[in-house]
Motif scaffolding. Structure first.
Motif, PDB file in Angstrom:
ATOM      1  N   ALA A  60      -9.955   2.379  11.508  1.00  0.00           N
ATOM      2  CA  ALA A  60      -8.690   1.771  11.108  1.00  0.00           C
ATOM      3  C   ALA A  60      -8.669   1.630   9.594  1.00  0.00           C
ATOM      4  O   ALA A  60      -9.666   1.241   9.009  1.00  0.00           O
ATOM      5  N   VAL A  61      -7.553   1.979   8.986  1.00  0.00           N
ATOM      6  CA  VAL A  61      -7.387   1.791   7.550  1.00  0.00           C
ATOM      7  C   VAL A  61      -6.320   0.724   7.360  1.00  0.00           C
ATOM      8  O   VAL A  61      -5.177   0.905   7.760  1.00  0.00           O
TER       9      VAL A  61
ATOM     10  N   ARG B 226     -14.360   0.987  13.718  1.00  0.00           N
ATOM     11  CA  ARG B 226     -14.705   0.585  12.355  1.00  0.00           C
ATOM     12  C   ARG B 226     -13.420   0.345  11.581  1.00  0.00           C
ATOM     13  O   ARG B 226     -12.377   0.865  11.941  1.00  0.00           O
ATOM     14  N   MET B 227     -13.537  -0.415  10.513  1.00  0.00           N
ATOM     15  CA  MET B 227     -12.342  -0.749   9.755  1.00  0.00           C
ATOM     16  C   MET B 227     -12.613  -0.560   8.274  1.00  0.00           C
ATOM     17  O   MET B 227     -13.699  -0.846   7.791  1.00  0.00           O
ATOM     18  N   LEU B 228     -11.586  -0.056   7.595  1.00  0.00           N
ATOM     19  CA  LEU B 228     -11.673   0.153   6.154  1.00  0.00           C
ATOM     20  C   LEU B 228     -10.568  -0.666   5.501  1.00  0.00           C
ATOM     21  O   LEU B 228      -9.412  -0.556   5.879  1.00  0.00           O
ATOM     22  N   VAL B 229     -10.943  -1.509   4.550  1.00  0.00           N
ATOM     23  CA  VAL B 229      -9.939  -2.335   3.870  1.00  0.00           C
ATOM     24  C   VAL B 229      -9.711  -1.766   2.480  1.00  0.00           C
ATOM     25  O   VAL B 229     -10.650  -1.646   1.690  1.00  0.00           O
ATOM     26  N   LEU B 230      -8.467  -1.369   2.218  1.00  0.00           N
ATOM     27  CA  LEU B 230      -8.120  -0.787   0.922  1.00  0.00           C
ATOM     28  C   LEU B 230      -7.308  -1.792   0.115  1.00  0.00           C
ATOM     29  O   LEU B 230      -6.502  -2.523   0.663  1.00  0.00           O
ATOM     30  N   TYR B 231      -7.538  -1.796  -1.206  1.00  0.00           N
ATOM     31  CA  TYR B 231      -6.683  -2.597  -2.083  1.00  0.00           C
ATOM     32  C   TYR B 231      -6.479  -1.831  -3.367  1.00  0.00           C
ATOM     33  O   TYR B 231      -7.443  -1.515  -4.069  1.00  0.00           O
ATOM     34  N   LEU B 232      -5.238  -1.508  -3.686  1.00  0.00           N
ATOM     35  CA  LEU B 232      -4.882  -0.740  -4.876  1.00  0.00           C
ATOM     36  C   LEU B 232      -5.776   0.483  -5.063  1.00  0.00           C
ATOM     37  O   LEU B 232      -6.259   0.754  -6.151  1.00  0.00           O
ATOM     38  N   GLY B 233      -5.993   1.214  -3.991  1.00  0.00           N
ATOM     39  CA  GLY B 233      -6.748   2.452  -4.078  1.00  0.00           C
ATOM     40  C   GLY B 233      -8.243   2.287  -4.153  1.00  0.00           C
ATOM     41  O   GLY B 233      -8.951   3.253  -4.436  1.00  0.00           O
ATOM     42  N   ASN B 234      -8.738   1.087  -3.938  1.00  0.00           N
ATOM     43  CA  ASN B 234     -10.184   0.863  -3.934  1.00  0.00           C
ATOM     44  C   ASN B 234     -10.618   0.391  -2.554  1.00  0.00           C
ATOM     45  O   ASN B 234      -9.924  -0.419  -1.939  1.00  0.00           O
ATOM     46  N   VAL B 235     -11.786   0.891  -2.127  1.00  0.00           N
ATOM     47  CA  VAL B 235     -12.342   0.390  -0.878  1.00  0.00           C
ATOM     48  C   VAL B 235     -12.900  -0.999  -1.141  1.00  0.00           C
ATOM     49  O   VAL B 235     -13.675  -1.207  -2.061  1.00  0.00           O
TER      50      VAL B 235
END
Lengths: 419, 473
Positions: free
Chosen positions: A47-48, A233-242
């Motif tokens: 998940a993104v 699994r989960m990926l947390v993005l913020y302003l193009g950064n992991v």
């Protein structure tokens, strides 16, 4: 679950050119992704999540090889072919075709994703015929099989999209992605335009289809509860950064990154007795065009430290405001010397000392050191520390609080200054 | 019905809808969007309205606001009681149903809109609405301040007097208010104000006040000045203001793009006051950097900020009812939290009644005091929010609750309500939910269940009407 990598992304950076016209001299870029590296494992659902503008959809486009200007490399390990997509070299036509056969996407809005002038059967068969995999006869047989798998009847093949409801259209879109037997399917917010009961139907269908066809999913969503329901699994993005990546269960049971914590605590829980608490509204003027230095999240971070990348102008404003609120000083003049230092001119030496006492007394000003000379207080900030992804337990976290390298250089992790 | 109406007044209902029917006239037939809706909105509460698309929740809101697209749909029967006025008869006087059966159309009567405006007067301004998409509801061609000013000036009279008093009297709580009352002429003004708006209303009028740390004598001086100002206003300036602002269309103030002038240099005192008020409004809704926002265009703001401007616009006229139609669906989860918190604090601090429409049950749990569940144009269950989540009565309610992914427990497979929302042109007979219901009985497809009170709630389902199958035929 096999734990081989299906796709591995290495240092993906994407920036969009925002110049209004070819005549304007100034160069403005939107940094959609900044050095994103991650693996998508075979058979998993990744998940993104992130707010709008965090680069979720850009990531999907890059994985599908749909962008022209980007940097980095992506290696695909499909069952029959390995494909390498490097930004240094243009992909061959045959490689692209293979990539597009093996991967597919379901879009958010099922109303604009389907051609309203085509029959459902033609919509489903088009990718099959387009890739030259077989004739009309075969495609029709496969369409019939798939339309039943997605919970519609063969009659629906003769319909036009505008005769179908939103949920039915999304089913057709899913059937279309399946026709070339892909290995990777990307879902870009597949249920956010659907009703609650239809969303449940589509989520169940998506999970069922995964079992039947042994697929790998990348599931983009801003609904964290949905992400929790579908993903491994989960990926947390913020302003193009992991910001954080790891198993969904453990991220939800104990988020490490302050941003993940903020996201998870913002979910309204559908239970009785749920109460909201007041939260300091810290809307910073941050976006992908003028990215802040250091950690991208620091202007909004509730536990930001002095290492996180503050600029002298920001801190100066804060100090002057606090001096007004706490000491009642109205005529404190500020002047920035450079990015990391500034000077405050107080009316007399006595006030300067009390301002300095206020600064040194509290950690939350994020000032490294300050000096008083006559009626001038000069302050210096700490150089910004750009955190790197570091392993914490079963997760990777991108925060100075958990940065191993920072610990090695400075001996300890920075103190958490909760505000 | 008369008994129910009597009860309604007792409970302090601010809005009560009875047997409302709204139809849309489409090329493929007549769609029954709202079919016999009964709903009471209690003063000061947050009423949550849940339902899927096509359940009639937005149509109900638009009907109350008289915002149904003209010529396509309208009120067929029923009443909407708001402050002793029946909105339904006023609104439906604009058009009539014409044409052969099966091919009916709405005919709009000439000069209808102006007549409605005349009848409604001020009470129209006591309901305001926030829409789902903030970009679509702000005018992209005008700066934020022009749009706020338009809304404030439209309601000029009450605003001006309230505002000038507010500016000069420094009152924060009820106790301070009474101590100030010793001055007789002030008392007159204040009684007049509270008579006009009610005690709570008066309290609301003087809500936006910051400076409290001044002495009693200073307060009296300020009060004196305030009264003088109001008096002056009620003669020459008020006349000037009215003649300048009034126009036949009912749009008193036309927004324009002023030069970016600092507020203290605005020449017209009325506009200056209104500008200061809009600044206060923006600060009240928690807008960071409010002064800059005032002179920005909507596209320069982020989604959350735009929605805050919308909230500021909606509370500018101090409405009795605020209808929020999915105000956070287009927002991120962190911004959503802040906007929800803002709306809740408006309800708690200002006492504004909020009708909150959403399909997100989590948002509902965070906001609502009472919840009404709508399906195919009818309220199938209504009751306190606490009971709704623990003990859903109607099969549709429990189906909805089971079909959202749970936050704290992982279920392998979500429950899903089979089928989909029915076509409003061809509704199933009896209870409209029966083809999708897992507790369907024989009677369900034959007769519409009547509403019954059961465990603190009012529910429309045959499950709770056992043995009464043919009682009221």
């Amino acid at each position: 679950m096999v734990t081989d990598e299906l796709v591995s992304l290495d240092e993906i950076s994407v920036r969009y050119d925002l110049r209004g016209s070819s005549l304007s001299r100034s160069k403005i870029y939107l940094n959609a992704l900044n050095g994103v590296s991650l693996n998508i494992l075979k058979g998993e659902t990744l998940a993104v999540v992130g707010e709008s503008g965090s680069g979720k959809s850009t990531l999907a486009m890059t994985v599908l090889g749909l962008l022209r200007h980007w940097k980095g490399s992506i290696a695909y390990h499909f069952s029959r072919h390995d494909i390498l997509n490097n930004s240094e070299r243009k992909m061959k036509r045959s490689e692209l075709r293979e990539l597009w056969k093996r991967s597919s996407i379901v879009f958010q809005d099922p109303y604009s994703a389907l051609d309203s002038k085509k029959l459902v059967k033609d919509i489903i068969a088009e990718p099959y015929l387009g890739h030259g995999k077989g004739g009309r006869q075969e495609s029709e047989e496969r369409s019939k099989e798939l339309i039943r798998q997605v919970g519609l009847t063969e009659d629906h093949l003769g319909f036009y999209p505008d005769q179908l409801s939103g949920g039915q259209r999304q089913r057709v879109a899913i059937a279309r992605t399946l026709i070339n037997e892909p290995e990777l399917i990307i879902f870009d917010e597949p249920t956010s335009s659907l009703d609650v009961s239809i969303q449940a139907q589509i989520l169940n269908l998506i999970l069922d289809i995964k079992e039947i066809h042994s697929l790998t999913y990348m599931f983009i969503t801003h609904n964290l509860v949905v992400a929790k329901h579908v993903s491994d699994r989960m990926l947390v993005l913020y302003l193009g950064n992991v910001m954080e990546i790891g198993p969904t269960e453990s991220i939800f049971s104990g988020p490490l990154h302050p941003y993940t914590k903020l996201l998870i605590s913002s979910i309204p829980v559908p239970k009785s007795g749920y109460e909201m608490t007041q939260r300091e509204s810290r809307e910073a003027d941050v976006n992908s065009v003028n990215l802040p230095g250091g950690c991208a999240f620091h202007p909004r971070c509730p536990v930001a430290t002095k290492y996180c990348g503050w600029k002298s102008s920001e801190v100066m404003k804060l100090v002057i405001r606090e001096a007004y609120l706490m000491l009642g000083l109205e005529n404190l003049q500020g002047e920035t010397a450079d990015e990391l230092s500034f000077r405050l001119t107080a009316p007399d030496a006595e006030t300067a000392v009390s301002v300095n006492r206020m600064i040194t007394g509290r950690d939350s000003f994020r000032i490294e050191r300050s000096e008083v000379k006559e009626n001038i207080v000069s302050c210096t900030l700490h150089a910004p520390w750009t955190p790197r992804l570091s392993q914490v337990g079963d997760r990777l976290v991108n925060c100075v609080l958990f940065d191993e390298e920072f610990k090695m250089q400075n001996g300890v992790s920075p103190p958490r200054s909760g505000r | 019905m008369s008994v129910a109406a009597g009860k309604a007044v007792e409970r302090g209902n601010v809005l009560s809808i009875r047997d409302l029917e709204v139809d849309f006239f489409t090329a493929r037939g007549r769609a029954h969007a709202v079919r016999g809706l009964n709903l009471d909105v209690v003063r000061g509460e947050i009423l949550g309205v849940v339902g899927e698309s096509g359940s009639g929740k937005s149509v109900t809101a638009l009907t109350v606001m008289d915002l149904l697209p003209p010529g396509t749909g309208g009120i067929i029967s029923g009443s909407i009681d708001f402050g002793g006025k029946d909105l339904a008869t006023v609104y439906s006087s604009k058009y009539r149903v014409a044409g052969r059966k099966g091919k009916q159309k709405l005919r709009i009567k000439p000069f209808a809109a102006r007549r409605v405006e005349k009848i409604m007067g001020r009470s129209r301004k006591r309901i305001s609405m926030i829409f789902q998409d903030p970009m679509a509801s702000l005018d992209p061609l005008y700066q934020v301040d022009s749009q706020l000013l338009e809304s404030i000036m439209y309601n000029n009279e009450a605003f001006m007097i309230g505002k000038c008093l507010e500016k000069n009297i420094i009152i924060d709580s009820q106790s301070e208010f009474t101590s100030v009352l010793q001055d007789k002429s002030t008392a007159d003004i204040l009684t007049w104000l509270s008579g006009r708006f009610g005690e709570a209303g008066f309290h609301r009028e003087v809500f936006f006040i910051h400076n409290m740390s001044i002495s009693e004598s200073e307060k009296k001086i300020k009060i004196r000045r305030a009264i003088d100002f109001t008096k002056r206003l009620s003669s020459s300036e008020r006349v000037r203001l009215k003649s300048r602002l009034s126009s036949r269309t009912g749009r008193f103030f036309r927004p324009n793009n002023r030069k970016r002038l600092p507020i203290n240099r605005i020449h017209d005192p009325v506009v200056r006051e209104a500008m200061l008020f809009s600044l206060e409004l923006l600060e009240f809704v928690g807008m960071p950097n409010a002064e800059n926002v005032l002179t920005s265009y909507p596209h320069e703001l982020s989604g959350g900020m735009k929605q805050r401007v919308m909230v500021a616009l909606a509370v500018a006229n101090d409405p009795e009812i605020l209808i929020a139609d999915e105000p956070t669906t287009a927002l991120d989860v962190t911004t959503q939290y802040q906007v929800l918190y803002l709306l809740k604090s408006i309800n708690r601090k200002l006492g504004t009644t909020i009708i909150f429409i959403t399909h997100d049950l989590g948002v509902m749990a965070a906001m609502a005091d009472r919840i009404a569940v709508m399906y195919a144009g009818r309220v199938v269950e209504v009751g306190p929010a606490g009971r709704f989540f623990n003990d859903p009565l109607h099969p549709y309610t429990s189906g909805l609750l089971r079909s959202v992914p749970q936050y704290d427990e992982r279920v392998k497979k979500l429950y899903n309500i089979p089928g989909q929302v029915p076509d409003l042109r061809r509704l199933p007979t009896g209870c409209a939910f029966h083809p999708r219901c897992d507790k369907v009985m024989g009677i369900c497809s034959e007769k519409l269940p009547r509403a019954t009170d059961f465990r603190e709630r009012r529910v429309e389902c045959w499950l709770y009407l056992e043995g009464e199958d043919d009682g009221d035929r």
